[in-house]
Motif scaffolding. Structure first.
Motif, PDB file in Angstrom:
ATOM      1  N   ALA A  20      -6.056   2.348   4.059  1.00 55.37           N
ATOM      2  CA  ALA A  20      -5.739   3.227   5.187  1.00 55.37           C
ATOM      3  C   ALA A  20      -5.410   2.449   6.461  1.00 55.37           C
ATOM      4  O   ALA A  20      -4.527   2.840   7.224  1.00 55.37           O
ATOM      5  CB  ALA A  20      -6.907   4.185   5.443  1.00 55.37           C
ATOM      6  N   ASP A  21      -6.110   1.323   6.686  1.00 51.88           N
ATOM      7  CA  ASP A  21      -5.884   0.566   7.925  1.00 51.88           C
ATOM      8  C   ASP A  21      -4.485  -0.060   7.944  1.00 51.88           C
ATOM      9  O   ASP A  21      -3.792  -0.016   8.958  1.00 51.88           O
ATOM     10  CB  ASP A  21      -6.976  -0.499   8.104  1.00 51.88           C
ATOM     11  CG  ASP A  21      -8.378   0.130   8.183  1.00 51.88           C
ATOM     12  OD1 ASP A  21      -8.450   1.355   8.384  1.00 51.88           O
ATOM     13  OD2 ASP A  21      -9.371  -0.579   8.031  1.00 51.88           O
ATOM     14  N   SER A  22      -4.060  -0.612   6.807  1.00 57.26           N
ATOM     15  CA  SER A  22      -2.707  -1.199   6.729  1.00 57.26           C
ATOM     16  C   SER A  22      -1.635  -0.129   6.874  1.00 57.26           C
ATOM     17  O   SER A  22      -0.637  -0.321   7.568  1.00 57.26           O
ATOM     18  CB  SER A  22      -2.502  -1.913   5.393  1.00 57.26           C
ATOM     19  OG  SER A  22      -3.370  -2.989   5.285  1.00 57.26           O
ATOM     20  N   HIS A  23      -1.870   1.010   6.205  1.00 60.14           N
ATOM     21  CA  HIS A  23      -0.896   2.102   6.300  1.00 60.14           C
ATOM     22  C   HIS A  23      -0.823   2.645   7.731  1.00 60.14           C
ATOM     23  O   HIS A  23       0.257   2.982   8.212  1.00 60.14           O
ATOM     24  CB  HIS A  23      -1.253   3.227   5.318  1.00 60.14           C
ATOM     25  CG  HIS A  23      -0.825   2.949   3.912  1.00 60.14           C
ATOM     26  ND1 HIS A  23       0.410   3.288   3.422  1.00 60.14           N
ATOM     27  CD2 HIS A  23      -1.463   2.331   2.885  1.00 60.14           C
ATOM     28  CE1 HIS A  23       0.515   2.913   2.153  1.00 60.14           C
ATOM     29  NE2 HIS A  23      -0.616   2.324   1.812  1.00 60.14           N
ATOM     30  N   ALA A  24      -1.978   2.700   8.406  1.00 57.46           N
ATOM     31  CA  ALA A  24      -1.998   3.170   9.796  1.00 57.46           C
ATOM     32  C   ALA A  24      -1.143   2.263  10.682  1.00 57.46           C
ATOM     33  O   ALA A  24      -0.341   2.738  11.490  1.00 57.46           O
ATOM     34  CB  ALA A  24      -3.433   3.230  10.320  1.00 57.46           C
ATOM     35  N   LYS A  25      -1.313   0.937  10.506  1.00 58.95           N
ATOM     36  CA  LYS A  25      -0.523  -0.019  11.297  1.00 58.95           C
ATOM     37  C   LYS A  25       0.965   0.165  11.038  1.00 58.95           C
ATOM     38  O   LYS A  25       1.777   0.120  11.961  1.00 58.95           O
ATOM     39  CB  LYS A  25      -0.941  -1.461  10.947  1.00 58.95           C
ATOM     40  CG  LYS A  25      -2.239  -1.871  11.626  1.00 58.95           C
ATOM     41  CD  LYS A  25      -2.696  -3.252  11.179  1.00 58.95           C
ATOM     42  CE  LYS A  25      -4.088  -3.546  11.716  1.00 58.95           C
ATOM     43  NZ  LYS A  25      -4.764  -4.600  10.982  1.00 58.95           N
ATOM     44  N   ASN A  26       1.315   0.369   9.772  1.00 62.97           N
ATOM     45  CA  ASN A  26       2.712   0.568   9.400  1.00 62.97           C
ATOM     46  C   ASN A  26       3.263   1.869  10.000  1.00 62.97           C
ATOM     47  O   ASN A  26       4.368   1.896  10.563  1.00 62.97           O
ATOM     48  CB  ASN A  26       2.835   0.589   7.870  1.00 62.97           C
ATOM     49  CG  ASN A  26       4.267   0.760   7.418  1.00 62.97           C
ATOM     50  OD1 ASN A  26       5.173   0.084   7.905  1.00 62.97           O
ATOM     51  ND2 ASN A  26       4.494   1.663   6.503  1.00 62.97           N
ATOM     52  N   LEU A  27       2.482   2.941   9.907  1.00 60.37           N
ATOM     53  CA  LEU A  27       2.928   4.248  10.416  1.00 60.37           C
ATOM     54  C   LEU A  27       3.145   4.231  11.932  1.00 60.37           C
ATOM     55  O   LEU A  27       3.991   4.953  12.448  1.00 60.37           O
ATOM     56  CB  LEU A  27       1.904   5.338  10.054  1.00 60.37           C
ATOM     57  CG  LEU A  27       1.825   5.708   8.564  1.00 60.37           C
ATOM     58  CD1 LEU A  27       0.597   6.566   8.295  1.00 60.37           C
ATOM     59  CD2 LEU A  27       3.087   6.438   8.119  1.00 60.37           C
ATOM     60  N   MET A  28       2.386   3.379  12.630  1.00 58.10           N
ATOM     61  CA  MET A  28       2.519   3.315  14.089  1.00 58.10           C
ATOM     62  C   MET A  28       3.881   2.772  14.519  1.00 58.10           C
ATOM     63  O   MET A  28       4.270   2.899  15.682  1.00 58.10           O
ATOM     64  CB  MET A  28       1.382   2.477  14.690  1.00 58.10           C
ATOM     65  CG  MET A  28       0.053   3.224  14.660  1.00 58.10           C
ATOM     66  SD  MET A  28      -1.367   2.176  15.040  1.00 58.10           S
ATOM     67  CE  MET A  28      -1.523   2.410  16.794  1.00 58.10           C
ATOM     68  N   THR A  29       4.632   2.169  13.574  1.00 54.16           N
ATOM     69  CA  THR A  29       5.982   1.691  13.911  1.00 54.16           C
ATOM     70  C   THR A  29       7.076   2.362  13.079  1.00 54.16           C
ATOM     71  O   THR A  29       8.251   2.096  13.283  1.00 54.16           O
ATOM     72  CB  THR A  29       6.105   0.160  13.721  1.00 54.16           C
ATOM     73  OG1 THR A  29       5.744  -0.169  12.379  1.00 54.16           O
ATOM     74  CG2 THR A  29       5.210  -0.597  14.687  1.00 54.16           C
ATOM     75  N   THR A  30       6.690   3.242  12.125  1.00 48.66           N
ATOM     76  CA  THR A  30       7.709   3.861  11.264  1.00 48.66           C
ATOM     77  C   THR A  30       7.693   5.388  11.293  1.00 48.66           C
ATOM     78  O   THR A  30       8.674   6.015  10.920  1.00 48.66           O
ATOM     79  CB  THR A  30       7.527   3.420   9.794  1.00 48.66           C
ATOM     80  OG1 THR A  30       6.197   3.778   9.360  1.00 48.66           O
ATOM     81  CG2 THR A  30       7.728   1.918   9.629  1.00 48.66           C
ATOM     82  N   ASP A  31       6.580   5.978  11.703  1.00 42.68           N
ATOM     83  CA  ASP A  31       6.452   7.438  11.700  1.00 42.68           C
ATOM     84  C   ASP A  31       6.891   7.990  13.064  1.00 42.68           C
ATOM     85  O   ASP A  31       6.210   7.802  14.074  1.00 42.68           O
ATOM     86  CB  ASP A  31       4.987   7.802  11.402  1.00 42.68           C
ATOM     87  CG  ASP A  31       4.749   9.305  11.316  1.00 42.68           C
ATOM     88  OD1 ASP A  31       5.128  10.029  12.258  1.00 42.68           O
ATOM     89  OD2 ASP A  31       4.163   9.753  10.321  1.00 42.68           O
ATOM     90  N   GLY A  32       8.026   8.669  13.081  1.00 45.07           N
ATOM     91  CA  GLY A  32       8.602   9.164  14.344  1.00 45.07           C
ATOM     92  C   GLY A  32       7.667  10.061  15.141  1.00 45.07           C
ATOM     93  O   GLY A  32       7.596   9.969  16.365  1.00 45.07           O
ATOM     94  N   ILE A  33       6.946  10.931  14.439  1.00 42.64           N
ATOM     95  CA  ILE A  33       6.020  11.861  15.117  1.00 42.64           C
ATOM     96  C   ILE A  33       4.910  11.070  15.814  1.00 42.64           C
ATOM     97  O   ILE A  33       4.587  11.318  16.982  1.00 42.64           O
ATOM     98  CB  ILE A  33       5.419  12.864  14.098  1.00 42.64           C
ATOM     99  CG1 ILE A  33       6.517  13.795  13.579  1.00 42.64           C
ATOM    100  CG2 ILE A  33       4.276  13.665  14.725  1.00 42.64           C
ATOM    101  CD1 ILE A  33       6.094  14.683  12.422  1.00 42.64           C
TER     102      ILE A  33
END
Length: 201
Positions: free
Chosen positions: A34-47
């Protein structure tokens, strides 16, 4: 239809939860970090990007679109309300991403979700069993100093102070893995693997 068991693995910083997850992955279990995915989402998830900018300002991101970690860390680290606000933006997007990931791995007997803030974020409620990995505080601090030489012992102690106490996590856990470098680790994990495979679905 046979249900895929969802296993949560958590533990404080330096407890060794990633090591436990790596061994379970070697045994064939898909692992969602979850922590790695969170870091990734903070730069890829538009919302999520839009919400972070709205709450913490345009300075939250560098001109190349990468996260301005230094600015964001300085903004939230000593402010519990701001840290809580940031987590309240990130956690729902991670939950959404995890649901997508789970649907892609539903052919496995069980999957593992690794997260430092499993209890704090409330995501433990959606999982079938929780494993807590524990180790003495001083050993955890030593491990993190080796892993993250940029952190001081004081900073690591501050992070430990912000996380839910190990004793509280252990009380809530279905299984506890002791990773103190004297208790054998592999037999504990093989025991978990066997238990998960034999659980009714």
């Amino acid at each position: 239809m046979i249900k895929t068991l969802q296993i949560g693995i958590t533990g404080g910083i330096g407890s060794g939860k990633s090591l436990v997850c790596k061994i379970l992955a070697c045994l064939g279990a898909p692992v969602y970090d979850a922590d790695s995915h969170a870091k990734n989402l903070m730069t890829t998830d538009g919302i999520l990007i839009s919400n972070i900018k709205k709450e913490f300002g345009e300075l939250s991101y560098n001109t190349d679109g990468s996260l301005n970690r230094k600015y964001l860390s300085a903004t939230v680290f000593n402010d519990a309300d701001k840290l809580e606000k940031l987590n309240s933006l990130v956690h729902p997007r991670v939950a959404h991403d995890y649901a997508r990931w789970l649907s892609e791995h539903s052919n496995h007997p069980y999957v593992v979700k690794e997260a430092a803030l499993l209890y704090e974020a409330g995501s433990y409620k959606q999982l079938d069993r929780i494993v807590v990995v524990t180790a003495p505080d001083e050993l955890r601090i030593e491990r993190v100093v080796k892993r993250d030489p940029h952190r001081s012992k004081e900073q690591i102690r501050a992070i430990i102070g912000q996380q839910m106490p190990q004793e509280e996590k252990m009380k809530r856990a279905d299984f506890v893995v002791v990773n103190d470098e004297t208790t054998l680790l592999i037999p504990q994990i093989l025991g978990l693997h066997a238990a998960f495979l034999s659980m009714p679905r």
